[in-house]
Design a protein around this motif. Sequence first.
Motif, PDB file in Angstrom:
ATOM      1  N   PHE A  34       0.826  -1.201   0.000  1.00 30.01           N
ATOM      2  CA  PHE A  34       0.000   0.000   0.000  1.00 30.01           C
ATOM      3  C   PHE A  34       0.865   1.258   0.000  1.00 30.01           C
ATOM      4  O   PHE A  34       0.636   2.185  -0.784  1.00 30.01           O
ATOM      5  CB  PHE A  34      -0.941  -0.006   1.211  1.00 30.01           C
ATOM      6  CG  PHE A  34      -1.648   1.297   1.416  1.00 30.01           C
ATOM      7  CD1 PHE A  34      -2.743   1.635   0.632  1.00 30.01           C
ATOM      8  CD2 PHE A  34      -1.221   2.193   2.383  1.00 30.01           C
ATOM      9  CE1 PHE A  34      -3.396   2.849   0.808  1.00 30.01           C
ATOM     10  CE2 PHE A  34      -1.867   3.399   2.568  1.00 30.01           C
ATOM     11  CZ  PHE A  34      -2.959   3.734   1.783  1.00 30.01           C
ATOM     12  N   ARG A  38       0.971   4.007  -2.866  1.00 29.56           N
ATOM     13  CA  ARG A  38       0.570   5.387  -2.544  1.00 29.56           C
ATOM     14  C   ARG A  38       1.643   6.372  -2.975  1.00 29.56           C
ATOM     15  O   ARG A  38       1.364   7.422  -3.558  1.00 29.56           O
ATOM     16  CB  ARG A  38       0.299   5.503  -1.039  1.00 29.56           C
ATOM     17  CG  ARG A  38      -0.247   6.869  -0.623  1.00 29.56           C
ATOM     18  CD  ARG A  38      -0.579   6.908   0.862  1.00 29.56           C
ATOM     19  NE  ARG A  38       0.588   6.728   1.704  1.00 29.56           N
ATOM     20  CZ  ARG A  38       1.428   7.705   2.044  1.00 29.56           C
ATOM     21  NH1 ARG A  38       1.220   8.934   1.616  1.00 29.56           N
ATOM     22  NH2 ARG A  38       2.453   7.462   2.824  1.00 29.56           N
ATOM     23  N   GLN A  98      -4.856  -0.958  -1.632  1.00 28.41           N
ATOM     24  CA  GLN A  98      -5.723  -0.406  -0.598  1.00 28.41           C
ATOM     25  C   GLN A  98      -6.793  -1.425  -0.188  1.00 28.41           C
ATOM     26  O   GLN A  98      -7.069  -1.598   1.002  1.00 28.41           O
ATOM     27  CB  GLN A  98      -6.383   0.872  -1.116  1.00 28.41           C
ATOM     28  CG  GLN A  98      -7.207   1.601  -0.092  1.00 28.41           C
ATOM     29  CD  GLN A  98      -7.771   2.886  -0.659  1.00 28.41           C
ATOM     30  OE1 GLN A  98      -8.284   2.922  -1.774  1.00 28.41           O
ATOM     31  NE2 GLN A  98      -7.673   3.957   0.106  1.00 28.41           N
TER      32      GLN A  98
END
Length: 130
Positions: A34, A38, A98
Amino acid sequence: MSVEQASPDEQAAIEDLGRELGERIAQTQEYERFETAREAVQRDEEVQAKIDEFEQLRAEFMQARETGQATNSGLQKVQEAQDELHSMPVMSEFLDAQDDLTDTLEAVNEAISEPLAVDFGGEAGGCCQD
Protein backbone atom coordinates in the motif's frame (compact mmCIF):
# COMPACT_ATOMS: atom_id res chain seq x y z
CA MET A 1 -23.15 2.13 40.54
CA SER A 2 -19.38 2.37 40.27
CA VAL A 3 -17.42 1.14 37.29
CA GLU A 4 -13.84 0.21 37.99
CA GLN A 5 -11.35 1.86 35.68
CA ALA A 6 -8.12 0.29 34.49
CA SER A 7 -5.15 1.16 36.64
CA PRO A 8 -2.47 3.37 35.09
CA ASP A 9 -0.25 0.28 34.71
CA GLU A 10 -3.04 -1.68 32.99
CA GLN A 11 -3.81 1.27 30.72
CA ALA A 12 -0.12 1.62 29.79
CA ALA A 13 0.10 -2.12 29.03
CA ILE A 14 -2.96 -1.92 26.75
CA GLU A 15 -1.52 1.11 24.96
CA ASP A 16 1.80 -0.72 24.52
CA LEU A 17 -0.05 -3.64 22.94
CA GLY A 18 -1.81 -1.21 20.61
CA ARG A 19 1.51 0.33 19.54
CA GLU A 20 2.99 -3.13 19.02
CA LEU A 21 0.00 -4.10 16.89
CA GLY A 22 0.41 -0.94 14.80
CA GLU A 23 4.10 -1.67 14.31
CA ARG A 24 3.36 -5.27 13.29
CA ILE A 25 0.71 -4.13 10.80
CA ALA A 26 3.20 -1.65 9.33
CA GLN A 27 5.53 -4.60 8.66
CA THR A 28 2.95 -6.64 6.73
CA GLN A 29 3.26 -7.23 3.03
CA GLU A 30 -0.15 -5.59 2.54
CA TYR A 31 0.89 -2.37 4.28
CA GLU A 32 4.25 -2.20 2.51
CA ARG A 33 2.53 -2.72 -0.86
CA PHE A 34 0.00 0.00 0.00
CA GLU A 35 2.72 2.49 0.96
CA THR A 36 4.70 1.76 -2.21
CA ALA A 37 1.60 2.19 -4.36
CA ARG A 38 0.57 5.39 -2.54
CA GLU A 39 4.00 6.91 -3.11
CA ALA A 40 3.86 5.94 -6.79
CA VAL A 41 0.50 7.71 -7.15
CA GLN A 42 1.89 10.81 -5.46
CA ARG A 43 4.93 10.89 -7.78
CA ASP A 44 3.02 10.27 -11.04
CA GLU A 45 2.22 13.64 -12.64
CA GLU A 46 -0.23 12.12 -15.13
CA VAL A 47 -2.18 10.42 -12.34
CA GLN A 48 -2.15 13.60 -10.28
CA ALA A 49 -3.53 15.57 -13.24
CA LYS A 50 -6.28 12.97 -13.72
CA ILE A 51 -7.11 13.13 -9.99
CA ASP A 52 -7.38 16.93 -10.25
CA GLU A 53 -9.64 16.61 -13.31
CA PHE A 54 -11.87 14.07 -11.56
CA GLU A 55 -12.09 16.18 -8.38
CA GLN A 56 -13.03 19.27 -10.42
CA LEU A 57 -15.77 17.42 -12.32
CA ARG A 58 -17.09 15.89 -9.10
CA ALA A 59 -17.14 19.27 -7.34
CA GLU A 60 -18.99 20.84 -10.27
CA PHE A 61 -21.52 18.00 -10.27
CA MET A 62 -22.06 18.25 -6.50
CA GLN A 63 -22.64 21.98 -6.79
CA ALA A 64 -25.10 21.41 -9.66
CA ARG A 65 -26.88 18.79 -7.58
CA GLU A 66 -27.21 21.19 -4.65
CA THR A 67 -28.79 23.82 -6.88
CA GLY A 68 -31.06 21.32 -8.63
CA GLN A 69 -29.22 21.63 -11.95
CA ALA A 70 -27.54 18.22 -12.02
CA THR A 71 -28.00 16.17 -15.17
CA ASN A 72 -27.45 12.56 -16.10
CA SER A 73 -24.80 13.66 -18.58
CA GLY A 74 -22.97 15.48 -15.77
CA LEU A 75 -23.06 12.34 -13.66
CA GLN A 76 -21.85 10.32 -16.64
CA LYS A 77 -18.88 12.69 -17.10
CA VAL A 78 -17.90 12.19 -13.45
CA GLN A 79 -18.21 8.41 -13.76
CA GLU A 80 -16.16 8.37 -16.98
CA ALA A 81 -13.42 10.47 -15.37
CA GLN A 82 -13.38 8.11 -12.40
CA ASP A 83 -13.21 5.07 -14.69
CA GLU A 84 -10.31 6.63 -16.62
CA LEU A 85 -8.49 7.40 -13.38
CA HIS A 86 -9.04 3.92 -11.96
CA SER A 87 -7.90 2.27 -15.18
CA MET A 88 -4.47 3.93 -15.05
CA PRO A 89 -1.99 1.19 -14.02
CA VAL A 90 -0.46 3.17 -11.15
CA MET A 91 -3.87 4.05 -9.76
CA SER A 92 -5.21 0.54 -10.30
CA GLU A 93 -2.30 -0.90 -8.31
CA PHE A 94 -2.95 1.60 -5.53
CA LEU A 95 -6.65 0.68 -5.36
CA ASP A 96 -5.84 -3.05 -5.30
CA ALA A 97 -3.26 -2.52 -2.56
CA GLN A 98 -5.72 -0.41 -0.60
CA ASP A 99 -8.37 -3.15 -0.86
CA ASP A 100 -5.90 -5.78 0.37
CA LEU A 101 -4.87 -3.61 3.31
CA THR A 102 -8.51 -2.93 4.16
CA ASP A 103 -9.18 -6.68 4.19
CA THR A 104 -6.25 -7.20 6.56
CA LEU A 105 -7.40 -4.41 8.88
CA GLU A 106 -10.96 -5.78 8.89
CA ALA A 107 -9.61 -9.19 9.95
CA VAL A 108 -7.64 -7.52 12.76
CA ASN A 109 -10.76 -5.61 13.82
CA GLU A 110 -12.73 -8.86 13.95
CA ALA A 111 -10.01 -10.53 16.03
CA ILE A 112 -9.99 -7.64 18.51
CA SER A 113 -13.77 -7.34 18.65
CA GLU A 114 -14.58 -11.05 18.95
CA PRO A 115 -13.82 -11.57 22.65
CA LEU A 116 -15.42 -8.24 23.52
CA ALA A 117 -18.69 -8.67 21.60
CA VAL A 118 -18.13 -5.14 20.24
CA ASP A 119 -17.16 -4.06 16.73
CA PHE A 120 -14.60 -1.38 17.48
CA GLY A 121 -13.93 -0.65 13.82
CA GLY A 122 -17.63 -0.18 13.21
CA GLU A 123 -20.09 1.00 15.79
CA ALA A 124 -18.41 0.96 19.21
CA GLY A 125 -19.13 4.64 19.83
CA GLY A 126 -22.93 4.48 19.92
CA CYS A 127 -24.73 4.55 23.23
CA CYS A 128 -27.99 2.83 22.42
CA GLN A 129 -27.42 0.42 19.56
CA ASP A 130 -29.31 -2.82 19.20
